[in-house]
Design an enzyme around this catalytic site. Structure first.
Site, short mmCIF file in Angstrom:
data_model
loop_
_atom_site.label_atom_id
_atom_site.label_comp_id
_atom_site.label_asym_id
_atom_site.label_seq_id
_atom_site.Cartn_x
_atom_site.Cartn_y
_atom_site.Cartn_z
CD GLN A 1 64.73 39.14 -7.73
OE1 GLN A 1 64.23 38.03 -7.69
NE2 GLN A 1 64.50 40.04 -6.79
CE1 TYR B 1 66.41 37.94 -2.37
CE2 TYR B 1 64.99 36.79 -3.92
CZ TYR B 1 65.23 37.27 -2.65
OH TYR B 1 64.29 37.09 -1.66
P1 NDP Z 1 62.99 43.20 4.75
O1 NDP Z 1 63.77 44.01 3.78
O2 NDP Z 1 61.65 43.68 5.18
O3 NDP Z 1 63.88 42.95 6.08
C1 NDP Z 1 65.18 42.48 5.92
C2 NDP Z 1 65.75 42.18 7.29
O4 NDP Z 1 67.09 41.68 7.12
C3 NDP Z 1 65.87 43.41 8.17
O5 NDP Z 1 65.68 43.03 9.51
C4 NDP Z 1 67.31 43.86 7.95
O6 NDP Z 1 67.85 44.62 9.02
C5 NDP Z 1 67.99 42.50 7.85
N1 NDP Z 1 69.27 42.56 7.15
C6 NDP Z 1 69.49 42.93 5.86
N2 NDP Z 1 70.81 42.89 5.60
C7 NDP Z 1 71.44 42.49 6.74
C8 NDP Z 1 72.79 42.30 7.12
N3 NDP Z 1 73.79 42.48 6.25
N4 NDP Z 1 73.04 41.92 8.39
C9 NDP Z 1 72.04 41.74 9.27
N5 NDP Z 1 70.75 41.88 8.98
C10 NDP Z 1 70.45 42.28 7.73
O7 NDP Z 1 62.91 41.76 4.12
P2 NDP Z 1 61.70 40.71 4.09
O8 NDP Z 1 61.10 40.59 5.44
O9 NDP Z 1 60.85 41.01 2.94
O10 NDP Z 1 62.51 39.36 3.74
C11 NDP Z 1 62.99 38.47 4.73
C12 NDP Z 1 63.61 37.27 4.04
O11 NDP Z 1 62.63 36.63 3.22
C13 NDP Z 1 64.78 37.64 3.12
O12 NDP Z 1 65.76 36.63 3.17
C14 NDP Z 1 64.13 37.65 1.75
O13 NDP Z 1 65.06 37.42 0.73
C15 NDP Z 1 63.13 36.52 1.90
N6 NDP Z 1 62.04 36.58 0.97
C16 NDP Z 1 61.19 37.66 0.96
C17 NDP Z 1 60.14 37.69 0.08
C18 NDP Z 1 59.18 38.82 0.05
O14 NDP Z 1 58.30 38.78 -0.79
N7 NDP Z 1 59.28 39.80 0.92
C19 NDP Z 1 59.89 36.59 -0.86
C20 NDP Z 1 60.83 35.51 -0.76
C21 NDP Z 1 61.84 35.52 0.13
P3 NDP Z 1 67.59 46.23 9.05
O15 NDP Z 1 66.15 46.40 9.38
O16 NDP Z 1 68.49 46.73 10.13
O17 NDP Z 1 67.94 46.74 7.69
#
Ligand code: NDP
Length: 240
Positions: free
Chosen positions: A144, A147
């Site tokens: 990663q 990331y």
């Molecule tokens: P998900 O993959 O479940 O959801 C991602 C969200 O971001 C969706 O709403 C998606 O929209 C939106 N998104 C992605 N790319 C874009 C873009 N280019 N423009 C606008 N919206 C975008 O992610 P998580 O809920 O798991 O993660 C949320 C945050 O937390 C992220 O920043 C992630 O890096 C961080 N994180 C998550 C962890 C985990 O364990 N899950 C751990 C640590 C950090 P759409 O639904 O339309 O695709």
């Protein structure tokens, strides 16, 4: 009048829980998303929270969307930069496209969105910004590089911007979640996930609500002495 909170990626996963927590805290919440219309429609139907589709990595799209949100809903006083993606690969295989996509979506988006609400927050002398980082931005993670660099960048971005906003009562903080049970983590191979959970002292994955609680805390009106901090919510996985 209720303050307007914009949560990027706020219609599913961690973002959905954040949107709902802020709604429960009395905010008028709007959520953004990239392309998952079905999730957005279902979320709006369930919660009444409006969703706006735009790419957070694209400055022009962000500018148009913020203008529309501020015109139709109200000026954004609380911003949660939550949208994020992974494109995992070891350095041997990591392509320039995978690098750019992750840097632009996770980190470039923080510039785009903060830039667009900053002047308004400065003028009103109030703002709450929370950027969602990651334990992997603090500790690094095999496969990663992109990331971890983006999320680590978010933590530096937060500390620098917090200094610029402090006198205007704009707080800028980050949350570094550990592994949270969302689609992003469900994509991790089961054997790898098992090893990850074994390294979490609390003995479980986080929930989206665990993270949302932190956002509600950091965006409260009276949380104005907390700025430039990174709140780790990771079950003790990494004590930083
Ligand atoms: P998900 O993959 O479940 O959801 C991602 C969200 O971001 C969706 O709403 C998606 O929209 C939106 N998104 C992605 N790319 C874009 C873009 N280019 N423009 C606008 N919206 C975008 O992610 P998580 O809920 O798991 O993660 C949320 C945050 O937390 C992220 O920043 C992630 O890096 C961080 N994180 C998550 C962890 C985990 O364990 N899950 C751990 C640590 C950090 P759409 O639904 O339309 O695709």
């Amino acid at each position: 009048m209720a303050k307007v909170a914009l949560v990027t990626g706020g219609q599913r996963g961690i973002g959905a829980a954040i949107s709902e927590a802020l709604q429960q805290a009395g905010r008028t919440v709007v959520a953004s998303y990239a392309g998952n219309d079905a999730a957005a429609e279902a979320f709006t139907k369930r919660t009444g929270i409006r969703c706006f589709k735009f790419d957070v990595a694209d400055f022009k799209q962000c500018a148009d969307a913020v203008k529309r949100i501020e015109g139709e809903v109200g000026t954004v006083e609380i911003l949660v930069n939550n949208a994020g993606i992974t494109r995992d690969a070891t350095m041997k295989r990591l392509t320039r496209e995978q690098w750019d996509a992750v840097i632009d979506t996770n980190l470039g988006s923080c510039y785009n969105m903060c830039k667009l609400v900053w002047d308004g927050m400065m003028a009103r002398q109030f703002g709450r910004i929370v950027n969602i980082g990651s334990v992997n931005g603090q500790a690094g993670q095999y496969g990663q590089v992109n990331y971890a660099a983006a999320k680590s960048g978010i933590h530096g971005f937060t500390k620098a911007l917090a200094q610029e906003g402090a006198k205007a009562q704009i707080t800028v903080n980050a949350i570094a979640p550990g592994y949270v049970d969302t689609e992003m983590v469900r994509a991790v191979p089961p054997d790898v996930l098992e090893k990850i959970i074994a390294r979490i002292p609390r003995g479980r994955l986080g929930t989206a609500q665990d993270i949302a609680r932190g956002v509600a805390f950091l965006t409260a009106d009276d949380a104005d002495f907390i700025t430039g901090s990174t709140l780790s919510i990771n079950g003790g996985q990494h004590m930083y």
